[in-house]
Design a protein around this motif. Sequence first.
Motif, PDB file in Angstrom:
ATOM      1  N   ILE A  37      54.036  -1.394  40.791  1.00 18.40           N
ATOM      2  CA  ILE A  37      54.644  -2.566  41.501  1.00 18.40           C
ATOM      3  C   ILE A  37      55.492  -3.884  40.807  1.00 18.40           C
ATOM      4  O   ILE A  37      55.136  -4.059  39.756  1.00 18.40           O
ATOM      5  CB  ILE A  37      54.144  -3.442  42.814  1.00 18.40           C
ATOM      6  N   GLU A  38      56.591  -4.208  41.176  1.00 12.61           N
ATOM      7  CA  GLU A  38      57.118  -4.921  40.212  1.00 12.61           C
ATOM      8  C   GLU A  38      56.781  -6.642  40.699  1.00 12.61           C
ATOM      9  O   GLU A  38      57.401  -7.024  39.812  1.00 12.61           O
ATOM     10  CB  GLU A  38      58.752  -4.766  40.163  1.00 12.61           C
ATOM     11  N   ARG A  39      56.303  -6.441  42.071  1.00  9.32           N
ATOM     12  CA  ARG A  39      55.838  -8.405  42.345  1.00  9.32           C
ATOM     13  C   ARG A  39      54.906  -8.247  41.211  1.00  9.32           C
ATOM     14  O   ARG A  39      54.233  -7.727  41.005  1.00  9.32           O
ATOM     15  CB  ARG A  39      55.009  -8.075  43.608  1.00  9.32           C
ATOM     16  N   ARG A  40      55.417  -9.969  40.856  1.00 12.50           N
ATOM     17  CA  ARG A  40      54.003 -10.127  40.210  1.00 12.50           C
ATOM     18  C   ARG A  40      52.966 -10.530  41.858  1.00 12.50           C
ATOM     19  O   ARG A  40      52.970 -10.894  42.622  1.00 12.50           O
ATOM     20  CB  ARG A  40      54.632 -11.795  40.263  1.00 12.50           C
ATOM     21  N   PRO A  41      51.856 -11.229  41.377  1.00 10.03           N
ATOM     22  CA  PRO A  41      51.065 -10.732  40.307  1.00 10.03           C
ATOM     23  C   PRO A  41      50.480 -10.308  39.183  1.00 10.03           C
ATOM     24  O   PRO A  41      50.238  -9.912  38.284  1.00 10.03           O
ATOM     25  CB  PRO A  41      49.716 -12.693  40.105  1.00 10.03           C
ATOM     26  N   TYR A  42      50.367  -8.737  40.003  1.00  8.01           N
ATOM     27  CA  TYR A  42      49.633  -7.664  39.462  1.00  8.01           C
ATOM     28  C   TYR A  42      50.885  -6.584  39.139  1.00  8.01           C
ATOM     29  O   TYR A  42      51.548  -6.534  40.194  1.00  8.01           O
ATOM     30  CB  TYR A  42      48.251  -7.577  40.405  1.00  8.01           C
ATOM     31  N   THR A  85      44.932  -1.279  50.288  1.00  8.68           N
ATOM     32  CA  THR A  85      44.911  -1.200  48.688  1.00  8.68           C
ATOM     33  C   THR A  85      44.746  -2.856  47.976  1.00  8.68           C
ATOM     34  O   THR A  85      44.254  -3.233  48.256  1.00  8.68           O
ATOM     35  CB  THR A  85      46.930  -2.410  48.917  1.00  8.68           C
ATOM     36  N   ALA A  86      44.828  -1.919  47.018  1.00  3.31           N
ATOM     37  CA  ALA A  86      43.927  -3.100  46.241  1.00  3.31           C
ATOM     38  C   ALA A  86      45.190  -3.358  45.009  1.00  3.31           C
ATOM     39  O   ALA A  86      45.633  -2.128  43.939  1.00  3.31           O
ATOM     40  CB  ALA A  86      43.176  -3.245  45.289  1.00  3.31           C
ATOM     41  N   GLU A  87      45.256  -4.600  44.462  1.00  2.00           N
ATOM     42  CA  GLU A  87      46.112  -5.554  43.499  1.00  2.00           C
ATOM     43  C   GLU A  87      45.576  -5.322  42.369  1.00  2.00           C
ATOM     44  O   GLU A  87      44.684  -5.967  42.178  1.00  2.00           O
ATOM     45  CB  GLU A  87      47.487  -6.307  44.043  1.00  2.00           C
ATOM     46  N   VAL A  88      45.935  -4.550  41.049  1.00  4.70           N
ATOM     47  CA  VAL A  88      45.009  -4.673  39.829  1.00  4.70           C
ATOM     48  C   VAL A  88      46.031  -5.048  38.984  1.00  4.70           C
ATOM     49  O   VAL A  88      46.826  -4.686  38.349  1.00  4.70           O
ATOM     50  CB  VAL A  88      44.176  -3.282  40.041  1.00  4.70           C
ATOM     51  N   ASP A  89      45.631  -5.410  37.222  1.00  9.81           N
ATOM     52  CA  ASP A  89      46.135  -5.482  36.596  1.00  9.81           C
ATOM     53  C   ASP A  89      45.510  -3.963  35.339  1.00  9.81           C
ATOM     54  O   ASP A  89      46.704  -3.468  34.229  1.00  9.81           O
ATOM     55  CB  ASP A  89      45.526  -6.630  35.464  1.00  9.81           C
ATOM     56  N   LEU A  90      45.155  -3.523  36.031  1.00 11.38           N
ATOM     57  CA  LEU A  90      44.629  -2.332  34.364  1.00 11.38           C
ATOM     58  C   LEU A  90      43.346  -1.127  35.573  1.00 11.38           C
ATOM     59  O   LEU A  90      43.501  -1.172  36.514  1.00 11.38           O
ATOM     60  CB  LEU A  90      43.415  -2.879  33.417  1.00 11.38           C
ATOM     61  N   VAL A  91      43.965   0.189  35.961  1.00 11.74           N
ATOM     62  CA  VAL A  91      43.638   1.059  35.933  1.00 11.74           C
ATOM     63  C   VAL A  91      42.753   1.899  35.101  1.00 11.74           C
ATOM     64  O   VAL A  91      43.483   3.123  33.898  1.00 11.74           O
ATOM     65  CB  VAL A  91      44.429   2.236  37.137  1.00 11.74           C
ATOM     66  N   VAL A  92      41.550   2.198  35.158  1.00 11.45           N
ATOM     67  CA  VAL A  92      40.402   2.733  33.957  1.00 11.45           C
ATOM     68  C   VAL A  92      40.426   4.610  34.541  1.00 11.45           C
ATOM     69  O   VAL A  92      40.056   4.227  35.583  1.00 11.45           O
ATOM     70  CB  VAL A  92      39.406   2.519  33.712  1.00 11.45           C
ATOM     71  N   LEU A  93      40.495   5.179  34.190  1.00 11.02           N
ATOM     72  CA  LEU A  93      40.142   6.676  34.672  1.00 11.02           C
ATOM     73  C   LEU A  93      39.636   7.745  34.214  1.00 11.02           C
ATOM     74  O   LEU A  93      38.864   7.396  32.938  1.00 11.02           O
ATOM     75  CB  LEU A  93      41.703   7.754  34.331  1.00 11.02           C
ATOM     76  N   GLY A  94      38.135   7.402  34.540  1.00 12.36           N
ATOM     77  CA  GLY A  94      37.106   8.206  33.937  1.00 12.36           C
ATOM     78  C   GLY A  94      36.640   9.217  34.751  1.00 12.36           C
ATOM     79  O   GLY A  94      36.645  10.164  34.612  1.00 12.36           O
ATOM     80  N   VAL A  95      37.613   9.816  32.881  1.00 18.18           N
ATOM     81  CA  VAL A  95      38.150  11.536  32.599  1.00 18.18           C
ATOM     82  C   VAL A  95      36.418  11.558  32.062  1.00 18.18           C
ATOM     83  O   VAL A  95      35.365  11.302  32.122  1.00 18.18           O
ATOM     84  CB  VAL A  95      38.593  10.980  32.110  1.00 18.18           C
ATOM     85  N   GLY A  96      36.273  13.004  33.223  1.00 17.62           N
ATOM     86  CA  GLY A  96      34.911  13.735  32.943  1.00 17.62           C
ATOM     87  C   GLY A  96      34.984  14.601  31.319  1.00 17.62           C
ATOM     88  O   GLY A  96      35.510  14.344  30.821  1.00 17.62           O
TER      89      GLY A  96
END
Lengths: 388, 616
Positions: free
Chosen positions: B429-434, B451-462
């Motif tokens: 999303i181009e919207r600030r702050p996230y 919905t949750a706005e976040v700075d980072l998504v971490v993928l728990g890869v197997g």
Amino acid sequence: MSAEVNPDLIVDLKKFGVKSASACFNCGNCTAICSLSSESTPFPRKVIRYLQLGLKDKLMESPEPWLCYYCGDCSETCPRQADPGEVMMGLRRYLTSMYDWTGISRLFYTSTVFEVFSILLVAALVGLGFYTFHGPMLTDRVALNVFAPNTTIEILDLIMLGVLSFLLLTNAYRMFRAVMGDPAQYPELTPFEKQQFQNRIIRGIPAPLFISEAKEFVVHFLTQKKFIACGTASQRMQWFNHLLIMTGYSTVFLLVVVGLRWFQRDEIYALWHPVRLLGYYATFAILYGTTIAIVGRIKRSKTVYAHSHSSDWAFLVLLWLTTFSGILIHGTRMLEMPLTTYYLYVIHLMIAVPMLVIEVPFAKWTHQLYRPLIVYLMNVKKRAMARA
Amino acid sequence: MTAEPSESTTEEKKVGVYICHCGGNISDHVDVDQLAKNVAGIEGVTVTHTNMFMCSDPGQELIQADIKSGKINRAVVASCAPSLHELTFRSAIKRANMNPYLYEHANIREQVSWVHHGDTATAKATHLVAAAIAKAKNLLPLEPIRVDAVGHVTVIGGGVAGMRAALDLSRRGIRVALVEKTAFLGGNTARLDRLVPTNDTGENVVRTLGDAVIADPGITVYGCAQIVGYEGYVGNFKLTLAQSTLKCSTISHEAGDWVSNTGLYVGEAGKDGQWVVESGAIVFATGFTPYRPREGEYGYLNVPEVVTLPDFIQEMAQLPAGGRPLTIGGRTIRRVAFIHCVGSRQIPGIHEPGGDGKLNEYCSRTCCSAILQAAVQIRTRYPETRVFEYYRDIRTYGRGQEDYYDRASDQNVLFFRYEPESPPLVERIERRPYPLRVRVKDTLTFGEELTAEVDLVVLGVGMQAHPIGDLVDMMKLPTGMDGFLQEVHPKLRPVEIANNGILLAGACQAPMDISEACNAAQAAAAKAATLLIKGHVELDPYVAQVDGSRCTGHGRCVEVCPVEGAVRMAAGKASVNPALCTGCGICVGECPEQAIDVNGWTLKQYEEMVDAILAA
Ligand code: SF4
Ligand code: SF4
């Protein structure tokens, strides 16, 4: 429609005594065990989840915290020690503060310093008032109505009643708006109905519905009968205790505020006089009920008593002291001890007034209105929804 | 190295038949006394016995007594499946000084009493026992095949499992060649930071093992090496090694140097061209590779704020201690979302297969705890950073792992649960702050969309099987549908594979954590050591044997034999290498001269069994 989560709310709620909600892993055991939860309004799990997610609007709209009478079954069943019962209690504090537009409730619940300070301040004002304006202190007999004429006190009482009622009712109105939710959610009125009800439509609901359910309000206000559904004998004791405090308090409230001219008399009524009997009932009921609760909280004898927020103590202690000092006054009057009676009288009011000023519109005494109001409003809501 | 059956064909055949009640497991449905009567009259049967539990000591003693008193010289036990107790009875017979191969087993439990009832059960049992008697009469005494064994093991893979196995073997006096493709020891563990449940570091674990490996004179480490040739059999493998195709020579460190996020430097093998290593056994410790998400999977590669867990762990590990707030790639991370089960527990019809057309249907077993561990670390080190976790199930199955869940929930980590068919959606999303928004249908919230706005998504890869297709083809190794090497039996023979003398250590077999990989490595080392410690290996004598007088040298057997080198032509006749032959019997069916037979399962024996079944 999706809801935006807000992880900060749960942190905020800590101050209201919600300590363990993050431990909940949403198994639903608490809801399954709860004897007051129903299919249409399941709790406590649901509101705990909203709280975890920080969905403030959903919480504001939730009647569930007011339907819970805190028997503690859920907390005993919870496999995660999330203490759902206490979470519900904390939510009631939180919601009370959210409904209150003055912000005093929030301060009272979240700051012990404010809590103590506000009580002391009101007490000091009462003391100061008496110091400045009290009447002659006759010592040849106990003449309370000379020291503090009941007519004057009655006027002050009524002013206080007016102010507190205004605050409480405006807060209750805010609660009403919150729990009834978006007017658009109710089935739309047919043109015929629109004409029939004309302007008598309140937040999307035809006014007659409010009237036809009003009986519910009265019944629940007087009996708190929802509570009886809580199963075990000890829980019924809890209900009984709750009822004692509530009725005792209401009786004394009526005597003092509306009937002061009969209650505060210098001659002592005969033992069988209804006012004297009512006074005895009220003092006994409150003293007994609060003593049980205080001892329980000290000993943490039940799940319900396991956690005590400072506001719980303030409520119980003030109520107990009010009653106790009231009994002492009665005693010194009968023993014909004028000065002691006057001093006790001032002390009595220095306890009773802060209790009323703080508790009635901002804290625990709001429950007395909010609980039956919610039951009533939910009935109205259900009928409004089912109208389609 | 001989499998010649000794001649004892002329002596009189005296068969003892021992029928088991198995408590009531058998006798409740098979009339065992009637069965005994039915077979007692068969020619050659000298004794019949029934017993409540043949496998008990008194049961075994019955057989031994009959052997010692000369009543029998062949034994048939009718009881449960041979996989359970065949060995028990063979050993009993051997202790009574009779050749243990003069024994035949009839399964009248799994094949009879558990599936048939009443008269039909007794009738079928009679047929099976009669067939066993017929075979027993035709049994010849056999001797196990002895193969000399080299007291040396090649361990393939220098991760924790490989190192653990190498050390264990060396400590038992067995020389080890540790072959590692890269210039570093430590494998995937070297790229980890804190480990569950000890909070030890990956570096510490790798260094502890790696330093010991380097210092051990019994272990030769071949860095930057790979296996290019393979021949031989258990006890005598010949592996051809060569410089690995990885560009190793460009790296220059001192041997024993720790290189962060990479491992313990060992450098090159210091050999040119190809060289041969002779080993009695081979231990596979080739490990796993983290799943690499497809482009666009949860925004991976398309959205720079989406990273994998291993990458995130490495980034976090490099941050200075005590520094705050959490800053990655120059950005302050105020909110992190972890997504579980990325590339694991995939479901046909829901998930897209990877490049090899395969779905990873298994649970990778380590990611849940690893994610929770990372979450707890964030909440502890950077309390102002909020953590969200999107899971399907929390599977913190190991010791001490559930604590991480407790701690995470204590520290206000917010959990969401998604169904595989509606996974979380990551959008920019181009919207600030996230910069990112994660959308999910949360089953904990009655399926409502959150919905949750976040700075980072971490993928728990197997985990995925490390690509070792070349070795699998070369050595004809069995792999499962999931691409991992497959053991003989997950419970009864967990570190062995069908190829005799090749053992499994660690995540080459299935997703597992470091403790489990080390368990497996120690088990594989123990297995290899017991195999080689006597200097020779004993193998079952059920291998093909050529009747030289009949063989005319067609060579059909050589053509059809699935095992390279098990049967060859020598001087115009077929000749079997008993160490390689698996006794599968394919050649027997193909030989036009009936010149080749499998000992212990000869054509003659089969014919007699069939006749007996028809006659009974
Ligand atoms: S509060 Fe406890 S019992 Fe209720 S859903 Fe949460 S974990 Fe389950
Ligand atoms: S360990 Fe957890 S995240 Fe990993 S595949 Fe299994 S369930 Fe999914």
